[in-house]
Design a protein around this motif. Structure first.
Motif, PDB file in Angstrom:
ATOM      1  N   ALA A  19       0.876  -1.369  -0.096  1.00  0.00           N
ATOM      2  CA  ALA A  19      -0.071   0.101   0.072  1.00  0.00           C
ATOM      3  C   ALA A  19       0.816   1.252  -0.103  1.00  0.00           C
ATOM      4  O   ALA A  19       1.777   1.179   0.813  1.00  0.00           O
ATOM      5  CB  ALA A  19      -0.988  -0.019   1.320  1.00  0.00           C
ATOM      6  N   GLN A  21       0.716   5.402   0.537  1.00  0.00           N
ATOM      7  CA  GLN A  21       0.119   6.642   0.986  1.00  0.00           C
ATOM      8  C   GLN A  21       1.257   7.515   1.272  1.00  0.00           C
ATOM      9  O   GLN A  21       2.522   7.466   1.538  1.00  0.00           O
ATOM     10  CB  GLN A  21      -0.544   6.276   2.444  1.00  0.00           C
ATOM     11  N   SER A  39      -6.964  -0.729  -6.254  1.00  0.00           N
ATOM     12  CA  SER A  39      -8.041  -0.011  -5.737  1.00  0.00           C
ATOM     13  C   SER A  39      -7.317   0.416  -4.217  1.00  0.00           C
ATOM     14  O   SER A  39      -6.573  -0.304  -3.683  1.00  0.00           O
ATOM     15  CB  SER A  39      -9.129  -0.758  -5.213  1.00  0.00           C
ATOM     16  N   LYS A  40      -7.584   1.545  -4.031  1.00  0.00           N
ATOM     17  CA  LYS A  40      -7.088   2.299  -2.700  1.00  0.00           C
ATOM     18  C   LYS A  40      -5.531   2.314  -2.731  1.00  0.00           C
ATOM     19  O   LYS A  40      -4.996   2.251  -1.700  1.00  0.00           O
ATOM     20  CB  LYS A  40      -7.895   1.661  -1.629  1.00  0.00           C
ATOM     21  N   ASN A  41      -4.958   2.280  -3.825  1.00  0.00           N
ATOM     22  CA  ASN A  41      -3.670   2.653  -3.868  1.00  0.00           C
ATOM     23  C   ASN A  41      -2.819   1.301  -3.169  1.00  0.00           C
ATOM     24  O   ASN A  41      -1.901   1.368  -2.558  1.00  0.00           O
ATOM     25  CB  ASN A  41      -2.894   3.819  -2.943  1.00  0.00           C
ATOM     26  N   MET A  42      -3.489   0.155  -3.360  1.00  0.00           N
ATOM     27  CA  MET A  42      -3.011  -1.312  -2.914  1.00  0.00           C
ATOM     28  C   MET A  42      -2.750  -2.146  -4.001  1.00  0.00           C
ATOM     29  O   MET A  42      -3.714  -2.517  -4.786  1.00  0.00           O
ATOM     30  CB  MET A  42      -4.172  -1.970  -1.797  1.00  0.00           C
TER      31      MET A  42
END
Length: 272
Positions: A19, A21, A39-42
Motif C-alpha cells: 500500500a 500513502q 484499488s485504494k492504492n493497494m
C-alpha cells in the motif's frame, strides 16, 4: 512524476499487498493515479501499477507491506522509476541539443577523485581525499558530511540526503553541499546516495556505510541506508564513483582493509 510497479509473483495462497500513502514528512503533496485493477492504492499482483505526481515541494511516500499469513516468503520487489519529462525524451533530442555525440569515457578502472568532508563527534571536521571518513569499529558519530567532486564532468552529478536523529530526511543536495549538522551533538541515522544526469549510466556508484554496532553495508544507489533498527548512529562512510568501462573490473575493496590511511583534521572544524 514516478511510477511504482509490483514486480513479484508470490504464491496464490500467500498473497502480499503493498500500500502507498503520503507520509507526514515534507511540505509537498502527492497525487496517486492507480492503474487498472488497483484499488485504494493497494497493489497485490504482478504488474499492478501506480503513477505518483509530486507537487509543491519535497515529500515522502509511506510504503506498507501486508502479509496475509505467518510463513516467511522471498522479499517482494517494488520497482520505482522516475518518469523523465525533460527534453531528453524527444526522439531527435541528441541531434538538436548536442553539438556532438556523448564521447566515450577513456578506459579506466580508477575511481574518480572524491573528497569527503565529515563532521565527527568530539573531533570536528575531518577531510579525506580517499572518499571515506570514520572507522567501522568506532563509537565516534558522524553528524554531517559533504562530498566534493572536483573536475566533475558534464551530464552527471552525485546527490545525497541524510536523516538527523529526531527529524525527517533532509532534502537531496548536490556535490559540494553539506548535509546534517555541526556542533549540535545530533548523530545521523540514515543516508542515501544517487547519481543523476543524462550521463549517469556511464558511472557506477558504490561504497560502504557503517552504523554503530552493526556490520558494514554496501551502499545501494537510490536507497536510504539504515542500521538494524533505524536508530543506530552513523560512524563511518565510504563513497566511490567509477567509470563503467570494463566488463571485469578489479574486486572492489573496503577502505577499512587498509585502515592505516590517515584522515586530515580540518582547522575550520567545530567541536561537537
Amino acid at each position: 512524476m514516478y511510477i511504482f510497479r509490483y514486480a513479484s509473483q508470490p504464491p496464490a495462497d500467500k498473497p502480499v499487498c503493498i500500500a502507498l500513502q503520503q507520509a507526514p514528512l515534507g511540505k509537498g503533496a502527492i497525487d496517486f493515479f492507480p492503474g487498472e485493477g488497483v484499488s485504494k492504492n493497494m497493489m497485490t499482483r504482478l504488474g499492478d501499477t501506480i503513477v505518483a505526481r509530486v507537487k509543491g515541494g519535497i515529500t515522502t511516500v509511506l510504503i506498507t507491506e501486508y502479509h496475509m499469513f505467518d510463513a516467511a516468503i522471498d522479499p517482494i520487489d517494488l520497482r520505482i522509476d522516475r518518469i523523465d519529462t525533460s527534453p531528453a525524451i524527444m526522439r531527435d533530442f541528441g541531434v538538436i541539443k548536442a553539438s556532438e555525440p556523448n564521447a566515450a569515457i577513456a578506459p579506466s578502472q580508477a575511481p574518480v577523485s572524491l573528497k569527503l568532508i565529515a563532521h565527527m563527534q568530539g573531533t570536528g571536521d575531518v577531510e579525506s581525499t580517499e572518499g571515506w571518513a570514520g572507522e567501522h569499529d568506532s563509537s565516534k558519530r558522524l553528524e554531517g558530511f559533504a562530498i566534493v567532486w572536483d573536475n566533475k564532468p558534464a551530464g552527471v552529478d552525485l546527490v545525497y540526503t541524510s536523516t538527523v536523529a529526531g527529524s525527517g530526511p533532509s532534502p537531496n543536495v548536490a556535490t559540494g553541499t553539506f548535509t546534517g549538522t555541526r556542533g549540535k551533538s545530533l548523530p545521523l541515522v540514515s543516508a542515501g546516495f544517487s547519481l543523476v544526469g543524462p550521463n549517469r549510466n556511464f558511472y557506477d556508484l558504490s561504497g560502504h556505510i557503517v552504523f554503530s554496532g552493526a556490520a558494514p553495508q554496501l551502499v545501494v544507489a537510490n536507497q536510504m541506508m539504515y542500521g538494524p533498527t533505524g536508530t543506530e548512529p552513523l560512524v563511518a562512510l565510504h563513497i566511490s564513483i567509477t567509470p563503467v568501462t570494463k566488463m571485469n573490473a578489479a574486486r572492489y575493496k573496503s577502505p577499512w582493509e587498509n585502515s592505516a590511511l590517515k584522515q586530515k583534521i580540518s582547522s575550520t572544524g567545530q567541536m561537537a
